[in-house]
Design an enzyme around this catalytic site. Structure first.
Site, PDB file in Angstrom:
ATOM      1  N   TYR A 177       0.826  -1.360  -0.132  1.00  0.00           N
ATOM      2  CA  TYR A 177       0.006   0.124   0.193  1.00  0.00           C
ATOM      3  C   TYR A 177       0.947   1.336   0.048  1.00  0.00           C
ATOM      4  O   TYR A 177       0.662   2.281  -0.520  1.00  0.00           O
ATOM      5  CB  TYR A 177      -1.015   0.189   1.073  1.00  0.00           C
ATOM      6  CG  TYR A 177      -2.255  -0.653   1.146  1.00  0.00           C
ATOM      7  CD1 TYR A 177      -2.282  -1.889   0.966  1.00  0.00           C
ATOM      8  CD2 TYR A 177      -3.563   0.048   1.299  1.00  0.00           C
ATOM      9  CE1 TYR A 177      -3.462  -2.775   0.561  1.00  0.00           C
ATOM     10  CE2 TYR A 177      -4.599  -0.619   1.109  1.00  0.00           C
ATOM     11  CZ  TYR A 177      -4.766  -2.038   0.783  1.00  0.00           C
ATOM     12  OH  TYR A 177      -5.813  -2.921   0.680  1.00  0.00           O
ATOM     13  N   LYS A 197       2.972 -15.685   2.330  1.00  0.00           N
ATOM     14  CA  LYS A 197       2.945 -16.372   1.020  1.00  0.00           C
ATOM     15  C   LYS A 197       4.503 -16.689   1.037  1.00  0.00           C
ATOM     16  O   LYS A 197       5.166 -16.309   0.002  1.00  0.00           O
ATOM     17  CB  LYS A 197       2.431 -15.422  -0.102  1.00  0.00           C
ATOM     18  CG  LYS A 197       2.472 -16.267  -1.426  1.00  0.00           C
ATOM     19  CD  LYS A 197       1.450 -17.400  -1.564  1.00  0.00           C
ATOM     20  CE  LYS A 197       1.797 -18.021  -2.751  1.00  0.00           C
ATOM     21  NZ  LYS A 197       0.731 -19.077  -2.823  1.00  0.00           N
ATOM     22  N   ASP A 202      -6.552  -6.928   3.978  1.00  0.00           N
ATOM     23  CA  ASP A 202      -7.557  -6.275   3.232  1.00  0.00           C
ATOM     24  C   ASP A 202      -8.670  -7.487   2.644  1.00  0.00           C
ATOM     25  O   ASP A 202      -9.848  -7.486   2.745  1.00  0.00           O
ATOM     26  CB  ASP A 202      -6.984  -5.303   2.243  1.00  0.00           C
ATOM     27  CG  ASP A 202      -8.340  -4.577   1.270  1.00  0.00           C
ATOM     28  OD1 ASP A 202      -9.180  -4.239   1.939  1.00  0.00           O
ATOM     29  OD2 ASP A 202      -8.200  -4.523   0.101  1.00  0.00           O
ATOM     30  N   ASP A 250      -3.129 -18.343   0.163  1.00  0.00           N
ATOM     31  CA  ASP A 250      -4.268 -19.242  -0.627  1.00  0.00           C
ATOM     32  C   ASP A 250      -5.092 -20.185   0.214  1.00  0.00           C
ATOM     33  O   ASP A 250      -6.119 -20.316   0.148  1.00  0.00           O
ATOM     34  CB  ASP A 250      -3.623 -19.813  -1.921  1.00  0.00           C
ATOM     35  CG  ASP A 250      -2.374 -20.751  -1.763  1.00  0.00           C
ATOM     36  OD1 ASP A 250      -1.622 -20.560  -0.495  1.00  0.00           O
ATOM     37  OD2 ASP A 250      -1.879 -21.193  -2.532  1.00  0.00           O
ATOM     38  N   ASP A 260     -12.674  -8.983   3.775  1.00  0.00           N
ATOM     39  CA  ASP A 260     -13.921  -8.956   3.170  1.00  0.00           C
ATOM     40  C   ASP A 260     -14.592 -10.386   2.938  1.00  0.00           C
ATOM     41  O   ASP A 260     -15.794 -10.598   3.127  1.00  0.00           O
ATOM     42  CB  ASP A 260     -13.495  -8.503   1.485  1.00  0.00           C
ATOM     43  CG  ASP A 260     -13.693  -7.032   1.439  1.00  0.00           C
ATOM     44  OD1 ASP A 260     -13.502  -6.202   2.513  1.00  0.00           O
ATOM     45  OD2 ASP A 260     -14.143  -6.431   0.551  1.00  0.00           O
TER      46      ASP A 260
HETATM   47  C1  IPM Z   1     -10.394  -1.177   3.728  1.00  0.00           C
HETATM   48  C2  IPM Z   1     -10.640  -0.650   2.236  1.00  0.00           C
HETATM   49  C3  IPM Z   1      -9.397   0.297   2.148  1.00  0.00           C
HETATM   50  C4  IPM Z   1      -8.366  -0.500   2.220  1.00  0.00           C
HETATM   51  C5  IPM Z   1      -9.457   1.237   0.916  1.00  0.00           C
HETATM   52  C6  IPM Z   1     -10.975   1.952   0.692  1.00  0.00           C
HETATM   53  C7  IPM Z   1      -8.388   2.013   0.506  1.00  0.00           C
HETATM   54  O1  IPM Z   1     -10.970  -1.372   1.468  1.00  0.00           O
HETATM   55  O2  IPM Z   1     -10.438  -0.338   4.755  1.00  0.00           O
HETATM   56  O3  IPM Z   1     -10.532  -2.555   3.737  1.00  0.00           O
HETATM   57  O4  IPM Z   1      -8.002  -1.346   1.153  1.00  0.00           O
HETATM   58  O5  IPM Z   1      -7.628  -0.601   3.094  1.00  0.00           O
HETATM   59 MG    MG Z   2     -11.067  -3.451   2.253  1.00  0.00          MG
END
Ligand code: IPM
Ligand code: MG
Length: 353
Positions: free
Chosen positions: A142, A191, A247, A223, A251
């Protein structure tokens, strides 16, 4: 009574409406407890680009100086998709995280009793699911070197994944301490079969592990971890990983819980804590009173706990949210049939406080 100062950054898309809900909850907590919270407001993301010409304006940075915590909605939207990548809304969020130095991002994932049906996983896989992702937040790809150019006549681009041992050490210590306060199991996700940076993570985390003999340390390739998360999510307690893997896996974790509208986060490790839902700005549903405010309300609970030590008040909020869900109330993202609006579900949380 001591003054508790919070910088509120509503951001873009659904950000303003979900933050307003969290602030209503905070107001009730304040009335009930007599604790006074001093709120100041600032701009970030697309809203800041429109108003100040950049996603993390100096004015917002200055406001950090005298607060203990930042409560943030979300940033980004199609309006700014074609803007210079250097000033995209997301850059504002990254600059804020970096400016604060909040290297430890906690993303807890649990299953609410009423929401078993909302998970795509079969109920038998959901028993005892309760883990937290400890994501490194201010390093790695990042923030690494990146460039886009033409070489040998070909459009070319790169992004660098780079960590030094100090960056790994401090997040590892954070994760081991977190594991000590839970069921003492830590999974490092990397990884290391391909990446040098991951090999360094394994080395350094292995060294820190010597100071925590009670913690069971397990290593998983990312993975495989992505697979195990849906195959046996209850096997995890603390997941330690780098910025990009954290990240992605968070999700994935949100779907196990039933919706990305449920997962809060706390970004810690520095003087000021940053609290935000893990989801994005959802511009497609902004302003329609259908966004789920619970992740933001739960992020507020984390704020009260970690920045102000208000354990009791944090638990009151968490229990109220749990109760609302147990009582069958749903937002659109969670509903098969009937659902409540953003404000209406917040009213239900407040009734139970
Ligand atoms: C998160 C989001 C952010 C990230 C984006 C919006 C930059 O996806 O907080 O998970 O990737 O960290
Ligand atoms: Mg995110």
């Amino acid at each position: 009574m001591e003054n508790k100062k919070i910088l509120v950054l509503k951001g873009d898309g659904v950000g303003p409406e979900i933050i307003d809900c969290a602030l209503e909850v905070l107001n009730v907590i304040s009335q009930k407890s007599g604790i006074i919270f001093n709120l100041i407001f600032g701009d970030i993301g697309g809203a800041a680009i429109d108003k100040h010409g950049g996603p993390f304006p100096k004015e917002t940075e200055r406001k950090l100086q005298d607060v203990s915590a930042v409560l943030l909605g979300a940033v980004g939207g199609p309006k700014w998709d074609n803007i210079d990548p250097a000033i995209r809304p997301e850059k504002g969020l990254l600059a804020l995280r970096k400016a604060l130095g909040v290297y430890a991002n906690l993303r807890p994932c649990q299953i609410y009793p009423g929401l078993i049906e909302n998970s795509p996983l079969k109920p038998e896989y959901l028993k005892n699911v309760d883990f937290v992702i400890v994501r490194e937040l201010v390093g790695g790809i990042y923030f690494g070197k990146r460039d886009t150019f033409v070489e040998n006549g070909l459009r070319t681009a790169f992004d660098e994944e780079r960590y030094d041992e100090e960056e790994i050490k401090r997040i590892a210590v954070y994760a081991f301490e977190t594991a000590m306060g839970r069921s003492k199991k830590l999974t490092l996700v990397d990884k290391a079969n391909v990446l040098d940076s991951s090999k360094l993570w394994r080395e350094v985390v292995g060294e820190i592990a010597l100071d925590y003999p009670q913690v069971e340390l397990e290593y998983l390739y990312v993975d495989n971890a992505a697979m195990q998360l849906i195959r046996q999510p209850s096997s995890f307690d603390v997941i330690l990983t780098n910025n990009i893997f954290g990240d992605i896996l968070s999700d994935e974790a949100s779907q196990i819980a039933g919706s990305i509208g449920l997962l809060p986060s706390a970004s810690l490790g520095a003087n000021i804590g940053l609290y935000e839902p893990i989801h994005g700005s959802a511009p497609d549903i902004a302003g329609q009173n259908i966004a789920n405010p619970l992740a933001t309300i739960l992020s507020l609970a984390m704020l009260l706990r970690y920045s102000f030590g208000l354990q009791k008040e944090a638990e009151q909020i968490e229990q109220a949210v749990t109760k609302v869900l147990a009582d069958g109330y749903r937002t659109k993202d969670l509903a098969q049939h009937e659902f409540l609006g953003t404000r209406e579900i917040t009213d239900e949380v407040i009734k139970r406080l």
